[in-house]
Design an enzyme around this catalytic site. Structure first.
Site, PDB file in Angstrom:
ATOM      1  N   SER A 205      34.559  -6.531 -28.358  1.00 16.48           N
ATOM      2  CA  SER A 205      33.991  -5.525 -27.459  1.00 16.48           C
ATOM      3  C   SER A 205      32.585  -5.091 -27.828  1.00 16.48           C
ATOM      4  O   SER A 205      31.866  -4.570 -26.993  1.00 16.48           O
ATOM      5  CB  SER A 205      34.899  -4.293 -27.438  1.00 16.48           C
ATOM      6  N   HIS A 233      39.013  -7.183 -23.017  1.00 17.20           N
ATOM      7  CA  HIS A 233      37.744  -7.406 -22.306  1.00 17.20           C
ATOM      8  C   HIS A 233      37.692  -8.759 -21.598  1.00 17.20           C
ATOM      9  O   HIS A 233      36.725  -9.054 -20.903  1.00 17.20           O
ATOM     10  CB  HIS A 233      36.567  -7.271 -23.274  1.00 17.20           C
ATOM     11  N   LYS A 264      39.973  -1.957 -17.687  1.00 13.74           N
ATOM     12  CA  LYS A 264      38.604  -2.484 -17.715  1.00 13.74           C
ATOM     13  C   LYS A 264      38.356  -3.300 -16.439  1.00 13.74           C
ATOM     14  O   LYS A 264      38.161  -2.699 -15.390  1.00 13.74           O
ATOM     15  CB  LYS A 264      38.377  -3.237 -19.018  1.00 13.74           C
TER      16      LYS A 264
HETATM   17  C1  LIG Z   1      39.397  -4.440 -27.560  1.00 10.51           C
HETATM   18  C2  LIG Z   1      40.045  -3.208 -27.000  1.00 10.51           C
HETATM   19  N1  LIG Z   1      41.373  -3.052 -27.111  1.00 10.51           N
HETATM   20  C3  LIG Z   1      42.005  -1.977 -26.623  1.00 10.51           C
HETATM   21  C4  LIG Z   1      41.318  -0.979 -25.995  1.00 10.51           C
HETATM   22  C5  LIG Z   1      42.058   0.211 -25.498  1.00 10.51           C
HETATM   23  O1  LIG Z   1      42.321   0.103 -24.135  1.00 10.51           O
HETATM   24  P1  LIG Z   1      42.541   1.410 -23.249  1.00 10.51           P
HETATM   25  O2  LIG Z   1      41.190   1.886 -22.868  1.00 10.51           O
HETATM   26  O3  LIG Z   1      43.363   0.956 -22.100  1.00 10.51           O
HETATM   27  O4  LIG Z   1      43.257   2.398 -24.117  1.00 10.51           O
HETATM   28  C6  LIG Z   1      39.939  -1.096 -25.836  1.00 10.51           C
HETATM   29  C7  LIG Z   1      39.181  -0.071 -25.119  1.00 10.51           C
HETATM   30  O5  LIG Z   1      38.663   0.787 -25.147  1.00 10.51           O
HETATM   31  C8  LIG Z   1      39.278  -2.223 -26.359  1.00 10.51           C
HETATM   32  O6  LIG Z   1      37.961  -2.349 -26.266  1.00 10.51           O
END
Ligand SMILES: Cc1ncc(COP(=O)(O)O)c(C=O)c1O
Length: 411
Positions: A205, A233, A264
């Site tokens: 990310s 992502h 996302k």
């Molecule tokens: C790589 C990754 N995993 C998990 C999450 C968590 O997802 P959520 O926003 O649905 O809690 C995020 C996000 O913010 C993320 O970037």
């Protein structure tokens, strides 16, 4: 590209009130002042912005309208009225609140339909929906391993994976980013562990790089390690069918557990875990954030199901986005900017120290672009950056203008 108009009546905005000075902290909490001072002096204080209205290619933040490169709305569905309608219909049918944990009575027909849609989309037997992707990661990792076990974790993994490792109380070995030789050595050093688990983001990310999934699965196979990947992502953006990098790299057989988010590219909210029926059944008995947390609202599940349908019906969005992201990255590289090894719609522009990243982000805002600064602990020290998250909503002229602004300011 303009977002479709929303015909649902909006409620009146509350009148803005002038912010009052916060009350002094009670003595028992006075330590917070000192800690905040330390954060401020390190240049790491985080802004708290307010968005007005729906997001699209543009976003209105703190009273300024900016071209929006600070959202994970990669396919432009977050502000899409088709999701709003699906959410309204779902809420009308099943009520707004879920009222209880999925284990008790919170699992509605909308959640059932969503879990089936996710499983079909990913080509696996079953899926389990969580209130967030964060909860999906933490709960699943802690359900798979415990104190007698070993986790090998990529150094750039997301905070929710890191917290899942902590929660599991397993021994954790962190391998340098995407380094399969170091990963193999770590797993070999943990031969005595009861179980061994490899955890990785598929698309990272913060730097836009992609995990070497095929090699990672080979390493796991020869050592009988479990593989959990986080497609947060990549879902919606990669793969012919849009289901992510596992699909794109043909590694479905080697990946045992797929975690993802609906928040996302899918433009909704919530997280999921997908895999074999037996795995999902195990999680229904052990994943604490699923057992002990209220299910997310049925209307949200309905919107997420609609978004999966749209991803399947509108492949042009991901194809267009990936093509434009490649062109954008090439343009920045030709301009001599340090954008690391990005291979995706996430394009970091490395600034170095936190103050440099904040200054660059402010210069870009003055030029009409929202490109947030990302600082430690989200990125390693000395690697603060501004992160441009590209969306299908951005057209060629938008990207050319941002590239020109970056070339002018990021030196
Ligand atoms: C790589 C990754 N995993 C998990 C999450 C968590 O997802 P959520 O926003 O649905 O809690 C995020 C996000 O913010 C993320 O970037």
């Amino acid at each position: 590209m303009a977002a479709m108009p929303c015909r649902i009546e909006s409620t009146a905005e509350p009148r803005s009130t002038t912010a009052e000075a916060p009350r002094p902290l009670p003595e028992a909490l006075a330590w917070i002042e000192d800690e905040m001072l330390a954060i401020r002096s390190a240049g790491l204080e985080r802004p708290h912005r307010r968005r007005e209205g729906r997001q699209g290619a543009e976003v209105r933040l703190d009273g300024r309208t900016l071209l929006n490169f600070g959202s994970n709305d990669y396919l432009g569905y977050a502000g899409d009225v088709r999701l709003t309608r699906a959410a309204s219909k779902g809420s009308c049918a099943e009520g707004f609140g879920a009222g209880a944990s999925p284990l008790v009575s919170g699992h509605s027909r909308a959640h059932e339909a969503l879990e089936r849609a996710i499983a079909r989309f990913l080509g696996v037997e079953a899926a389990l929906v969580f209130p967030s992707g964060f909860a999906a990661n933490t709960a699943t990792i802690a359900a798979l391993v415990g104190p007698d076990d070993f986790i090998a974790s990529d150094s750039l993994n997301h905070a929710s994976i890191i917290d899942g490792c902590r929660l599991a109380r397993a021994r954790v070995g962190v391998y340098p980013h995407r380094d399969l030789i170091a990963l193999s050595a770590l797993l070999d050093s943990a031969r005595g562990a009861r179980r061994r688990l490899i955890v990785t983001d598929t698309l990272f990310s913060m730097d836009g790089t992609i995990a070497p999934l095929a090699g990672l699965c080979d390493v796991a196979r020869t050592r009988r390690a479990m593989v959990l990947v986080d497609e947060a992502h990549a879902t919606g953006v990669f793969g012919d069918r849009g289901s992510g990098l596992v699909e794109q790299t043909g590694t479905a057989d080697g990946v045992h557990v797929r975690v993802g988010t609906l928040s996302k590219a899918l433009g909704a909210a919530g997280g999921f875990v997908a895999g074999g029926e037996r795995l999902i059944q195990w999680l229904r008995h052990t994943a604490r954030a699923w057992i002990f947390s209220t299910a997310h609202p049925p209307g949200v599940a309905a919107a997420a199901t609609r978004a999966i349908g749209l991803v399947e019906q509108e492949p042009d969005r991901r194809v267009g986005l990936r093509g434009r992201a490649d062109d954008f990255a090439s343009r920045l590289r030709r301009a001599g900017l340090d954008i690391g090894g990005t291979e995706s719609q996430i394009v970091p522009i490395i600034a170095g120290e936190p103050a440099a990243a904040v200054a660059l982000s402010e210069q870009l805002a003055a030029a009409g672009f929202f490109v947030p600064a990302i600082r430690p602990p989200s990125v390693p020290r000395g690697r603060s950056l501004v992160r441009a998250s590209l969306s299908w909503l951005h057209d060629e002229p938008d990207l050319r203008r941002l590239a020109a602004a970056l070339a002018a300011h990021a030196r």
